[in-house]
Design a protein around this motif. Structure first.
Motif, short mmCIF file in Angstrom:
data_model
loop_
_atom_site.label_atom_id
_atom_site.label_comp_id
_atom_site.label_asym_id
_atom_site.label_seq_id
_atom_site.Cartn_x
_atom_site.Cartn_y
_atom_site.Cartn_z
N LEU A 132 47.29 70.03 -8.07
CA LEU A 132 46.42 70.97 -8.77
C LEU A 132 46.31 70.61 -10.25
N ARG A 133 45.05 70.52 -10.72
CA ARG A 133 44.80 70.17 -12.12
C ARG A 133 44.13 71.30 -12.90
N GLU A 134 43.53 72.25 -12.19
CA GLU A 134 42.85 73.36 -12.86
C GLU A 134 43.13 74.66 -12.10
N LEU A 135 43.60 75.67 -12.82
CA LEU A 135 43.92 76.96 -12.23
C LEU A 135 43.29 78.08 -13.04
N ALA A 136 42.62 79.01 -12.35
CA ALA A 136 42.05 80.19 -13.00
C ALA A 136 42.50 81.43 -12.24
N LEU A 137 43.09 82.36 -12.94
CA LEU A 137 43.45 83.67 -12.41
C LEU A 137 42.82 84.70 -13.35
N ILE A 138 41.56 84.98 -13.12
CA ILE A 138 40.76 85.80 -14.03
C ILE A 138 40.74 87.24 -13.54
N ASN A 139 41.17 88.15 -14.41
CA ASN A 139 41.19 89.58 -14.07
C ASN A 139 41.91 89.83 -12.75
N CYS A 140 43.02 89.14 -12.56
CA CYS A 140 43.84 89.31 -11.35
C CYS A 140 45.08 90.12 -11.74
N PHE B 140 44.30 73.11 2.97
CA PHE B 140 43.61 72.51 1.82
C PHE B 140 44.63 71.99 0.80
N ARG B 141 45.51 71.13 1.24
CA ARG B 141 46.54 70.63 0.34
C ARG B 141 46.00 69.65 -0.70
N GLY B 142 44.75 69.22 -0.53
CA GLY B 142 44.14 68.30 -1.49
C GLY B 142 43.42 68.98 -2.63
N LEU B 143 43.53 70.31 -2.75
CA LEU B 143 42.84 71.04 -3.83
C LEU B 143 43.31 70.56 -5.20
N SER B 144 42.34 70.31 -6.08
CA SER B 144 42.67 70.01 -7.46
C SER B 144 42.19 71.12 -8.40
N ILE B 145 41.28 71.97 -7.90
CA ILE B 145 40.75 73.10 -8.70
C ILE B 145 40.80 74.36 -7.86
N LEU B 146 41.49 75.39 -8.37
CA LEU B 146 41.56 76.69 -7.70
C LEU B 146 41.21 77.77 -8.71
N ARG B 147 40.17 78.57 -8.38
CA ARG B 147 39.73 79.65 -9.27
C ARG B 147 39.68 80.94 -8.46
N LEU B 148 40.42 81.94 -8.92
CA LEU B 148 40.43 83.26 -8.30
C LEU B 148 40.05 84.29 -9.35
N ARG C 55 53.14 71.83 -12.98
CA ARG C 55 53.46 71.14 -14.24
C ARG C 55 52.39 70.15 -14.68
N GLN C 56 51.51 69.74 -13.76
CA GLN C 56 50.48 68.75 -14.07
C GLN C 56 49.14 69.37 -14.45
N LEU C 57 49.12 70.68 -14.63
CA LEU C 57 47.86 71.37 -14.96
C LEU C 57 47.22 70.80 -16.22
N LYS C 58 45.90 70.62 -16.14
CA LYS C 58 45.12 70.21 -17.30
C LYS C 58 44.33 71.39 -17.89
N LYS C 59 43.91 72.31 -17.01
CA LYS C 59 43.10 73.45 -17.46
C LYS C 59 43.66 74.74 -16.87
N LEU C 60 43.75 75.76 -17.72
CA LEU C 60 44.29 77.06 -17.31
C LEU C 60 43.41 78.17 -17.87
N ASP C 61 43.00 79.10 -17.01
CA ASP C 61 42.14 80.21 -17.40
C ASP C 61 42.80 81.52 -16.95
N LEU C 62 43.24 82.32 -17.91
CA LEU C 62 43.85 83.63 -17.63
C LEU C 62 43.03 84.75 -18.26
N SER C 63 41.75 84.55 -18.40
CA SER C 63 40.87 85.49 -19.10
C SER C 63 40.87 86.87 -18.45
N TYR C 64 40.71 87.88 -19.30
CA TYR C 64 40.52 89.27 -18.91
C TYR C 64 41.69 89.87 -18.14
N ASN C 65 42.88 89.31 -18.34
CA ASN C 65 44.10 90.00 -17.90
C ASN C 65 44.58 90.81 -19.10
N GLU C 66 44.04 91.99 -19.23
CA GLU C 66 44.16 92.77 -20.47
C GLU C 66 45.59 93.19 -20.79
#
Length: 478
Positions: free
Chosen positions: A345-353, A315-323, A371-382
Protein backbone atom coordinates in the motif's frame (compact mmCIF):
# COMPACT_ATOMS: atom_id res chain seq x y z
CA UNK A 1 13.27 47.66 -22.22
CA UNK A 2 10.01 46.75 -23.93
CA UNK A 3 11.50 47.51 -27.35
CA UNK A 4 14.52 45.27 -26.73
CA UNK A 5 12.43 42.14 -26.08
CA UNK A 6 11.54 40.14 -29.18
CA UNK A 7 7.93 39.02 -29.48
CA UNK A 8 8.93 35.34 -29.51
CA UNK A 9 10.90 35.80 -26.29
CA UNK A 10 8.02 37.57 -24.58
CA UNK A 11 5.59 34.84 -25.64
CA UNK A 12 7.92 32.17 -24.29
CA UNK A 13 8.09 34.03 -20.97
CA UNK A 14 4.31 34.35 -20.84
CA UNK A 15 3.82 30.61 -21.36
CA UNK A 16 5.86 29.97 -18.21
CA UNK A 17 3.81 32.28 -15.97
CA UNK A 18 1.35 30.69 -13.51
CA UNK A 19 -2.27 30.65 -14.72
CA UNK A 20 -3.63 32.93 -12.03
CA UNK A 21 -5.82 36.06 -12.31
CA UNK A 22 -3.09 38.18 -10.70
CA UNK A 23 -0.50 37.11 -13.29
CA UNK A 24 -2.91 37.77 -16.15
CA UNK A 25 -3.82 41.21 -14.81
CA UNK A 26 -0.20 42.19 -14.16
CA UNK A 27 0.89 41.35 -17.69
CA UNK A 28 -2.10 42.86 -19.49
CA UNK A 29 -1.70 46.23 -17.75
CA UNK A 30 1.89 46.80 -18.93
CA UNK A 31 1.05 47.76 -22.50
CA UNK A 32 -1.23 46.92 -25.42
CA UNK A 33 1.65 45.02 -27.01
CA UNK A 34 2.07 42.82 -23.93
CA UNK A 35 -1.69 42.23 -23.78
CA UNK A 36 -1.75 41.14 -27.43
CA UNK A 37 1.24 38.84 -27.04
CA UNK A 38 -0.04 37.40 -23.78
CA UNK A 39 -3.36 36.52 -25.38
CA UNK A 40 -1.71 35.01 -28.44
CA UNK A 41 0.51 32.82 -26.24
CA UNK A 42 -2.34 31.39 -24.12
CA UNK A 43 -3.17 27.75 -24.85
CA UNK A 44 -5.77 27.29 -22.11
CA UNK A 45 -8.75 29.42 -21.11
CA UNK A 46 -11.74 29.09 -18.79
CA UNK A 47 -14.74 31.42 -19.14
CA UNK A 48 -18.02 31.89 -17.32
CA UNK A 49 -20.51 33.74 -19.53
CA UNK A 50 -23.90 35.35 -18.72
CA UNK A 51 -27.09 33.69 -20.06
CA UNK A 52 -27.89 36.41 -22.62
CA UNK A 53 -27.93 36.35 -26.43
CA UNK A 54 -26.05 39.64 -26.44
CA UNK A 55 -22.89 37.84 -25.31
CA UNK A 56 -22.55 35.84 -28.55
CA UNK A 57 -20.96 38.51 -30.83
CA UNK A 58 -18.61 39.71 -28.10
CA UNK A 59 -17.58 36.11 -27.33
CA UNK A 60 -16.61 35.52 -30.95
CA UNK A 61 -14.52 38.68 -31.13
CA UNK A 62 -12.93 37.93 -27.76
CA UNK A 63 -11.87 34.41 -28.71
CA UNK A 64 -10.29 35.66 -31.92
CA UNK A 65 -7.57 37.25 -29.76
CA UNK A 66 -6.51 33.75 -28.62
CA UNK A 67 -5.34 31.95 -31.80
CA UNK A 68 -3.24 29.37 -29.92
CA UNK A 69 -6.03 27.97 -27.72
CA UNK A 70 -5.98 24.21 -27.47
CA UNK A 71 -8.04 23.91 -24.27
CA UNK A 72 -11.25 25.85 -23.57
CA UNK A 73 -13.87 25.66 -20.82
CA UNK A 74 -17.19 27.50 -21.21
CA UNK A 75 -19.69 27.60 -18.36
CA UNK A 76 -22.89 29.56 -18.04
CA UNK A 77 -23.26 31.70 -14.94
CA UNK A 78 -26.85 30.49 -14.63
CA UNK A 79 -27.28 26.99 -16.03
CA UNK A 80 -31.01 26.89 -15.14
CA UNK A 81 -31.64 29.79 -17.52
CA UNK A 82 -30.05 27.92 -20.40
CA UNK A 83 -32.07 24.78 -19.68
CA UNK A 84 -35.34 26.65 -19.57
CA UNK A 85 -34.72 28.37 -22.94
CA UNK A 86 -33.83 25.13 -24.73
CA UNK A 87 -30.86 24.76 -27.05
CA UNK A 88 -30.99 28.12 -28.83
CA UNK A 89 -28.53 30.12 -26.73
CA UNK A 90 -26.11 27.26 -26.14
CA UNK A 91 -26.17 26.34 -29.84
CA UNK A 92 -25.11 29.83 -30.85
CA UNK A 93 -22.44 29.93 -28.18
CA UNK A 94 -21.07 26.61 -29.44
CA UNK A 95 -21.06 27.95 -33.00
CA UNK A 96 -19.10 31.01 -31.82
CA UNK A 97 -16.55 28.71 -30.20
CA UNK A 98 -16.19 26.40 -33.20
CA UNK A 99 -15.77 29.25 -35.68
CA UNK A 100 -13.18 31.08 -33.54
CA UNK A 101 -11.07 28.22 -32.14
CA UNK A 102 -10.26 25.67 -34.88
CA UNK A 103 -7.18 24.33 -33.05
CA UNK A 104 -9.00 23.09 -29.96
CA UNK A 105 -8.05 19.68 -28.60
CA UNK A 106 -10.03 19.90 -25.37
CA UNK A 107 -13.45 21.54 -25.06
CA UNK A 108 -15.54 21.61 -21.90
CA UNK A 109 -18.83 23.18 -22.94
CA UNK A 110 -21.41 23.37 -20.14
CA UNK A 111 -23.49 26.31 -21.27
CA UNK A 112 -26.70 24.33 -21.61
CA UNK A 113 -27.94 21.52 -23.88
CA UNK A 114 -26.77 21.63 -27.50
CA UNK A 115 -28.40 20.35 -30.68
CA UNK A 116 -26.93 17.41 -32.56
CA UNK A 117 -26.62 19.41 -35.79
CA UNK A 118 -24.35 21.95 -34.04
CA UNK A 119 -22.23 19.13 -32.66
CA UNK A 120 -21.74 17.76 -36.16
CA UNK A 121 -20.80 21.27 -37.28
CA UNK A 122 -18.26 21.40 -34.45
CA UNK A 123 -16.67 18.20 -35.76
CA UNK A 124 -16.00 19.80 -39.16
CA UNK A 125 -14.27 22.89 -37.76
CA UNK A 126 -12.47 21.52 -34.69
CA UNK A 127 -11.07 18.40 -36.33
CA UNK A 128 -8.34 17.89 -33.69
CA UNK A 129 -10.65 17.50 -30.69
CA UNK A 130 -9.59 14.61 -28.47
CA UNK A 131 -11.63 15.51 -25.35
CA UNK A 132 -15.19 16.86 -25.28
CA UNK A 133 -17.65 17.64 -22.47
CA UNK A 134 -21.22 18.61 -23.41
CA UNK A 135 -24.81 18.64 -22.19
CA UNK A 136 -27.51 16.97 -24.30
CA UNK A 137 -31.29 17.33 -24.37
CA UNK A 138 -33.39 14.29 -23.51
CA UNK A 139 -35.77 14.37 -26.54
CA UNK A 140 -34.60 11.98 -27.87
CA UNK A 141 -31.15 11.04 -26.63
CA UNK A 142 -28.96 10.52 -29.71
CA UNK A 143 -25.26 9.59 -29.83
CA UNK A 144 -24.62 8.96 -33.53
CA UNK A 145 -23.01 12.41 -33.90
CA UNK A 146 -19.95 11.07 -32.04
CA UNK A 147 -18.91 9.18 -35.17
CA UNK A 148 -18.09 12.47 -36.91
CA UNK A 149 -15.28 13.24 -34.40
CA UNK A 150 -12.42 11.17 -35.81
CA UNK A 151 -9.86 12.02 -33.07
CA UNK A 152 -12.13 11.91 -30.01
CA UNK A 153 -10.71 9.82 -27.14
CA UNK A 154 -12.52 11.24 -24.09
CA UNK A 155 -16.23 12.09 -23.95
CA UNK A 156 -18.32 13.44 -21.05
CA UNK A 157 -22.08 13.73 -21.55
CA UNK A 158 -24.45 15.36 -19.07
CA UNK A 159 -28.07 14.59 -19.94
CA UNK A 160 -30.38 17.44 -18.95
CA UNK A 161 -33.49 16.74 -16.88
CA UNK A 162 -36.72 16.24 -18.78
CA UNK A 163 -38.14 19.54 -19.92
CA UNK A 164 -41.67 18.39 -20.65
CA UNK A 165 -41.14 17.72 -24.37
CA UNK A 166 -40.79 14.04 -25.26
CA UNK A 167 -40.18 13.16 -28.91
CA UNK A 168 -40.58 9.65 -30.26
CA UNK A 169 -37.30 8.58 -31.79
CA UNK A 170 -38.91 5.63 -33.56
CA UNK A 171 -36.63 3.39 -31.58
CA UNK A 172 -36.54 -0.31 -30.95
CA UNK A 173 -36.82 -0.43 -27.17
CA UNK A 174 -35.69 -4.03 -27.03
CA UNK A 175 -32.38 -3.29 -28.71
CA UNK A 176 -31.91 0.15 -27.22
CA UNK A 177 -31.34 1.73 -30.65
CA UNK A 178 -33.03 4.64 -32.39
CA UNK A 179 -33.92 4.31 -36.05
CA UNK A 180 -31.46 7.13 -36.86
CA UNK A 181 -28.68 5.14 -35.19
CA UNK A 182 -29.00 1.86 -37.03
CA UNK A 183 -25.51 2.05 -38.56
CA UNK A 184 -22.30 0.76 -37.06
CA UNK A 185 -19.31 3.04 -36.40
CA UNK A 186 -16.36 1.80 -34.41
CA UNK A 187 -15.63 4.71 -32.10
CA UNK A 188 -12.15 5.56 -30.87
CA UNK A 189 -13.36 6.46 -27.38
CA UNK A 190 -11.12 5.30 -24.55
CA UNK A 191 -12.79 7.26 -21.72
CA UNK A 192 -16.55 7.75 -21.33
CA UNK A 193 -18.47 9.69 -18.66
CA UNK A 194 -22.28 9.61 -18.60
CA UNK A 195 -24.47 11.54 -16.16
CA UNK A 196 -28.24 11.41 -15.81
CA UNK A 197 -29.14 8.36 -17.94
CA UNK A 198 -32.71 7.24 -17.19
CA UNK A 199 -34.81 4.21 -17.99
CA UNK A 200 -36.22 4.78 -21.48
CA UNK A 201 -33.13 6.52 -22.84
CA UNK A 202 -32.94 3.92 -25.59
CA UNK A 203 -30.33 5.74 -27.68
CA UNK A 204 -27.61 4.68 -25.26
CA UNK A 205 -27.70 1.20 -26.80
CA UNK A 206 -25.95 2.49 -29.92
CA UNK A 207 -23.16 3.84 -27.76
CA UNK A 208 -22.46 0.51 -26.07
CA UNK A 209 -22.61 -1.28 -29.41
CA UNK A 210 -19.91 0.92 -30.95
CA UNK A 211 -17.56 1.51 -28.00
CA UNK A 212 -15.02 -1.28 -28.44
CA UNK A 213 -11.90 0.42 -27.10
CA UNK A 214 -13.11 1.73 -23.73
CA UNK A 215 -10.56 1.75 -20.94
CA UNK A 216 -12.35 4.03 -18.47
CA UNK A 217 -16.09 4.24 -17.70
CA UNK A 218 -17.72 6.73 -15.34
CA UNK A 219 -21.43 6.73 -14.52
CA UNK A 220 -23.11 9.32 -12.31
CA UNK A 221 -26.77 9.52 -11.24
CA UNK A 222 -27.72 6.89 -13.81
CA UNK A 223 -30.82 4.71 -13.41
CA UNK A 224 -30.26 2.44 -16.40
CA UNK A 225 -27.68 1.21 -18.89
CA UNK A 226 -30.20 -0.24 -21.36
CA UNK A 227 -32.17 -3.44 -21.89
CA UNK A 228 -32.33 -6.30 -24.37
CA UNK A 229 -29.57 -6.28 -26.96
CA UNK A 230 -28.08 -3.07 -25.52
CA UNK A 231 -27.32 -4.95 -22.29
CA UNK A 232 -25.33 -7.54 -24.25
CA UNK A 233 -23.42 -4.71 -25.95
CA UNK A 234 -22.73 -3.11 -22.58
CA UNK A 235 -21.27 -6.36 -21.26
CA UNK A 236 -19.04 -6.52 -24.34
CA UNK A 237 -17.71 -3.03 -23.49
CA UNK A 238 -16.63 -4.21 -20.05
CA UNK A 239 -14.27 -6.90 -21.28
CA UNK A 240 -11.30 -4.56 -21.78
CA UNK A 241 -12.21 -1.94 -19.17
CA UNK A 242 -9.49 -0.85 -16.73
CA UNK A 243 -11.19 1.86 -14.62
CA UNK A 244 -14.82 2.10 -13.46
CA UNK A 245 -16.47 4.85 -11.39
CA UNK A 246 -20.06 4.55 -10.15
CA UNK A 247 -21.42 7.63 -8.35
CA UNK A 248 -24.97 7.68 -6.97
CA UNK A 249 -26.11 4.83 -9.23
CA UNK A 250 -27.89 2.73 -6.62
CA UNK A 251 -30.38 1.11 -9.03
CA UNK A 252 -27.70 -0.27 -11.37
CA UNK A 253 -24.52 -0.62 -9.32
CA UNK A 254 -25.13 -4.24 -8.30
CA UNK A 255 -25.78 -5.26 -11.90
CA UNK A 256 -22.66 -3.50 -13.17
CA UNK A 257 -20.49 -5.06 -10.46
CA UNK A 258 -21.93 -8.49 -11.25
CA UNK A 259 -21.08 -8.13 -14.96
CA UNK A 260 -17.60 -6.87 -14.09
CA UNK A 261 -16.95 -9.88 -11.89
CA UNK A 262 -18.17 -12.25 -14.61
CA UNK A 263 -16.67 -10.68 -17.72
CA UNK A 264 -13.73 -8.40 -16.90
CA UNK A 265 -10.18 -9.46 -16.12
CA UNK A 266 -8.44 -6.15 -16.81
CA UNK A 267 -10.00 -3.90 -14.14
CA UNK A 268 -7.37 -2.12 -12.02
CA UNK A 269 -9.38 0.74 -10.46
CA UNK A 270 -12.87 0.83 -8.93
CA UNK A 271 -14.77 3.71 -7.32
CA UNK A 272 -18.24 3.31 -5.79
CA UNK A 273 -19.94 6.26 -4.09
CA UNK A 274 -23.37 6.35 -2.44
CA UNK A 275 -25.11 3.27 -3.75
CA UNK A 276 -25.42 -0.49 -3.99
CA UNK A 277 -26.19 -3.30 -1.61
CA UNK A 278 -23.93 -5.01 0.91
CA UNK A 279 -24.51 -8.40 -0.75
CA UNK A 280 -23.74 -7.12 -4.26
CA UNK A 281 -20.50 -5.49 -3.20
CA UNK A 282 -19.43 -8.56 -1.21
CA UNK A 283 -20.16 -10.81 -4.20
CA UNK A 284 -17.99 -8.63 -6.45
CA UNK A 285 -15.06 -8.54 -4.01
CA UNK A 286 -15.23 -12.29 -3.42
CA UNK A 287 -15.60 -13.33 -7.08
CA UNK A 288 -13.73 -10.67 -9.05
CA UNK A 289 -10.88 -12.08 -11.17
CA UNK A 290 -9.24 -8.68 -11.64
CA UNK A 291 -6.00 -7.53 -10.05
CA UNK A 292 -7.24 -4.30 -8.51
CA UNK A 293 -4.61 -1.73 -7.56
CA UNK A 294 -7.00 1.08 -6.53
CA UNK A 295 -10.21 0.86 -4.48
CA UNK A 296 -12.18 4.01 -3.57
CA UNK A 297 -15.40 3.60 -1.55
CA UNK A 298 -17.85 6.08 -0.02
CA UNK A 299 -20.56 3.83 1.40
CA UNK A 300 -21.75 5.13 4.79
CA UNK A 301 -24.29 2.34 5.42
CA UNK A 302 -23.19 -0.38 3.01
CA UNK A 303 -19.56 -1.12 3.93
CA UNK A 304 -18.85 -3.45 6.86
CA UNK A 305 -15.95 -5.48 8.23
CA UNK A 306 -16.79 -8.53 6.12
CA UNK A 307 -16.13 -6.45 3.00
CA UNK A 308 -12.71 -5.44 4.35
CA UNK A 309 -11.91 -9.05 5.19
CA UNK A 310 -12.81 -10.06 1.62
CA UNK A 311 -10.56 -7.29 0.29
CA UNK A 312 -7.72 -8.58 2.47
CA UNK A 313 -8.16 -12.05 0.95
CA UNK A 314 -8.69 -11.19 -2.72
CA UNK A 315 -7.05 -7.81 -3.42
CA UNK A 316 -3.59 -8.16 -1.91
CA UNK A 317 -2.12 -6.15 -4.80
CA UNK A 318 -3.84 -2.89 -3.76
CA UNK A 319 -1.56 0.13 -3.77
CA UNK A 320 -4.31 2.75 -3.23
CA UNK A 321 -7.14 2.44 -0.70
CA UNK A 322 -9.60 5.28 -0.09
CA UNK A 323 -12.49 5.03 2.37
CA UNK A 324 -14.89 7.92 3.00
CA UNK A 325 -17.68 8.22 5.60
CA UNK A 326 -17.60 4.48 6.28
CA UNK A 327 -19.52 4.43 9.56
CA UNK A 328 -19.89 0.67 10.07
CA UNK A 329 -16.28 -0.52 9.79
CA UNK A 330 -14.24 -1.07 12.95
CA UNK A 331 -10.61 -1.15 13.89
CA UNK A 332 -10.60 -4.95 13.57
CA UNK A 333 -11.38 -4.76 9.86
CA UNK A 334 -8.79 -2.05 9.22
CA UNK A 335 -6.10 -3.91 11.16
CA UNK A 336 -6.76 -7.04 9.10
CA UNK A 337 -6.30 -4.94 5.99
CA UNK A 338 -3.10 -3.55 7.46
CA UNK A 339 -1.61 -7.01 7.80
CA UNK A 340 -2.67 -8.10 4.31
CA UNK A 341 -1.58 -4.94 2.46
CA UNK A 342 1.44 -3.96 4.54
CA UNK A 343 4.02 -4.51 1.81
CA UNK A 344 2.28 -2.84 -1.12
CA UNK A 345 0.00 0.00 0.00
CA UNK A 346 1.31 3.41 -1.08
CA UNK A 347 -1.75 5.63 -0.60
CA UNK A 348 -4.31 5.53 2.22
CA UNK A 349 -7.34 7.76 2.79
CA UNK A 350 -9.63 7.54 5.81
CA UNK A 351 -11.83 10.57 5.25
CA UNK A 352 -14.54 11.37 7.81
CA UNK A 353 -14.27 7.83 9.20
CA UNK A 354 -15.25 8.02 12.85
CA UNK A 355 -13.43 4.76 13.63
CA UNK A 356 -10.25 6.87 13.50
CA UNK A 357 -11.51 8.85 16.49
CA UNK A 358 -13.50 6.03 18.12
CA UNK A 359 -10.70 3.51 18.67
CA UNK A 360 -7.55 4.80 20.42
CA UNK A 361 -4.31 3.33 19.12
CA UNK A 362 -5.74 2.38 15.72
CA UNK A 363 -3.67 4.92 13.77
CA UNK A 364 -0.48 3.85 15.56
CA UNK A 365 -1.11 0.22 14.53
CA UNK A 366 -1.89 1.19 10.94
CA UNK A 367 1.27 3.29 10.81
CA UNK A 368 3.35 0.28 11.85
CA UNK A 369 1.77 -1.83 9.10
CA UNK A 370 1.92 0.83 6.36
CA UNK A 371 5.50 2.01 6.73
CA UNK A 372 5.90 2.47 2.95
CA UNK A 373 3.03 4.96 2.60
CA UNK A 374 3.66 7.85 0.23
CA UNK A 375 0.29 9.60 0.56
CA UNK A 376 -2.02 9.88 3.58
CA UNK A 377 -5.42 11.61 3.75
CA UNK A 378 -7.16 11.96 7.13
CA UNK A 379 -9.36 14.92 6.17
CA UNK A 380 -12.53 15.83 8.07
CA UNK A 381 -11.86 13.66 11.10
CA UNK A 382 -12.88 16.58 13.28
CA UNK A 383 -12.15 14.95 16.63
CA UNK A 384 -8.72 13.53 15.70
CA UNK A 385 -6.24 14.38 18.48
CA UNK A 386 -2.53 15.17 18.28
CA UNK A 387 -1.60 12.07 20.28
CA UNK A 388 -3.25 9.65 17.82
CA UNK A 389 -1.95 11.43 14.74
CA UNK A 390 1.63 11.78 16.03
CA UNK A 391 1.76 8.10 16.97
CA UNK A 392 1.05 7.17 13.34
CA UNK A 393 3.54 9.61 11.84
CA UNK A 394 6.35 8.09 13.88
CA UNK A 395 6.25 5.08 11.53
CA UNK A 396 5.43 6.86 8.25
CA UNK A 397 8.77 8.35 7.33
CA UNK A 398 8.34 8.24 3.54
CA UNK A 399 5.24 10.43 3.17
CA UNK A 400 5.35 12.97 0.34
CA UNK A 401 1.70 14.07 0.54
CA UNK A 402 -0.42 14.67 3.65
CA UNK A 403 -4.00 15.97 3.83
CA UNK A 404 -5.52 17.03 7.15
CA UNK A 405 -8.23 19.41 5.95
CA UNK A 406 -10.96 19.94 8.53
CA UNK A 407 -9.13 18.20 11.41
CA UNK A 408 -10.14 20.87 13.90
CA UNK A 409 -8.54 19.38 17.02
CA UNK A 410 -4.98 19.19 15.67
CA UNK A 411 -2.56 21.81 16.98
CA UNK A 412 0.96 23.05 16.41
CA UNK A 413 2.24 19.83 17.99
CA UNK A 414 1.02 17.95 14.92
CA UNK A 415 2.92 20.34 12.62
CA UNK A 416 6.08 19.93 14.70
CA UNK A 417 5.79 16.15 14.46
CA UNK A 418 5.40 16.40 10.69
CA UNK A 419 8.73 18.24 10.50
CA UNK A 420 10.53 15.62 12.58
CA UNK A 421 9.06 12.41 11.13
CA UNK A 422 8.31 13.35 7.50
CA UNK A 423 11.28 15.14 5.99
CA UNK A 424 10.23 14.11 2.47
CA UNK A 425 6.89 15.95 2.52
CA UNK A 426 6.17 17.83 -0.72
CA UNK A 427 2.45 18.63 -0.37
CA UNK A 428 0.45 19.46 2.79
CA UNK A 429 -3.18 20.53 3.28
CA UNK A 430 -4.13 22.02 6.69
CA UNK A 431 -7.09 24.18 5.65
CA UNK A 432 -9.78 24.52 8.36
CA UNK A 433 -7.50 23.15 11.06
CA UNK A 434 -8.56 25.62 13.73
CA UNK A 435 -5.96 24.55 16.29
CA UNK A 436 -3.00 25.21 14.00
CA UNK A 437 -1.77 28.79 14.30
CA UNK A 438 0.42 30.99 12.10
CA UNK A 439 3.53 30.38 14.21
CA UNK A 440 3.27 26.61 13.69
CA UNK A 441 2.86 27.10 9.94
CA UNK A 442 5.94 29.33 9.83
CA UNK A 443 8.08 26.77 11.70
CA UNK A 444 6.80 24.01 9.44
CA UNK A 445 7.77 25.88 6.27
CA UNK A 446 11.17 26.67 7.74
CA UNK A 447 11.90 23.02 8.61
CA UNK A 448 10.43 21.24 5.56
CA UNK A 449 13.19 21.20 2.93
CA UNK A 450 11.19 19.31 0.23
CA UNK A 451 7.94 21.29 0.53
CA UNK A 452 6.45 22.36 -2.83
CA UNK A 453 2.73 22.89 -2.13
CA UNK A 454 1.03 24.21 1.01
CA UNK A 455 -2.74 24.64 1.36
CA UNK A 456 -3.62 26.87 4.29
CA UNK A 457 -5.63 30.01 5.10
CA UNK A 458 -3.95 33.24 4.10
CA UNK A 459 -4.38 34.60 7.63
CA UNK A 460 -1.99 31.90 8.89
CA UNK A 461 0.86 32.91 6.60
CA UNK A 462 3.09 35.32 8.52
CA UNK A 463 5.41 37.80 6.81
CA UNK A 464 8.38 35.57 7.59
CA UNK A 465 6.61 32.51 6.16
CA UNK A 466 5.64 34.49 3.07
CA UNK A 467 9.27 35.43 2.48
CA UNK A 468 10.33 31.77 2.83
CA UNK A 469 7.63 30.68 0.41
CA UNK A 470 8.72 33.21 -2.21
CA UNK A 471 12.39 32.44 -1.77
CA UNK A 472 11.88 28.67 -2.22
CA UNK A 473 9.16 28.91 -4.90
CA UNK A 474 6.63 27.05 -2.76
CA UNK A 475 3.12 27.17 -4.16
CA UNK A 476 0.57 28.32 -1.60
CA UNK A 477 -3.16 27.69 -2.13
CA UNK A 478 -5.48 29.57 0.20
Amino acid sequence: MDDLLYEELLQEIFTRLPSTPSSSLSVSLVSKRWLRLYRSSRTSLSLRVPPHNSIIPSLSSFLCHYPSLSSLSILLSSFDSATSTGCSLSDHLLFAVSSSCPNLRLLRFLAGPVSFSYLRSLSTTCIHLTSLTVSLPRRPLVFSWIASFSCLKELSVHVCPRDGVEDDCGGNKESGLCSSEGFEAELGLESLYLSGIRAGDWGVGWLWKNCKRLKKLQLKSCESIGDGESLASFVKCLEGIEEVELRTCRSIVDGVLLKLAENCCSLTSLLVYDGGSREGLLHFISNCRCKLTKLDLRLPLDLKNNHLLAVALNFRGLSILRLQSCCLVTGEGLKTLGIALSSGLRELALINCDVVEREPGLLATLGQHFRQLKKLDLSYNEMLLDKEFVSMLASCNFLIELKLRGCKKLTGLAMSSMCKSCQKLESVDVVHCCGIEAEAVELFVLNSPQLQLLQVEESKISNAARALVLNRSIQVVV
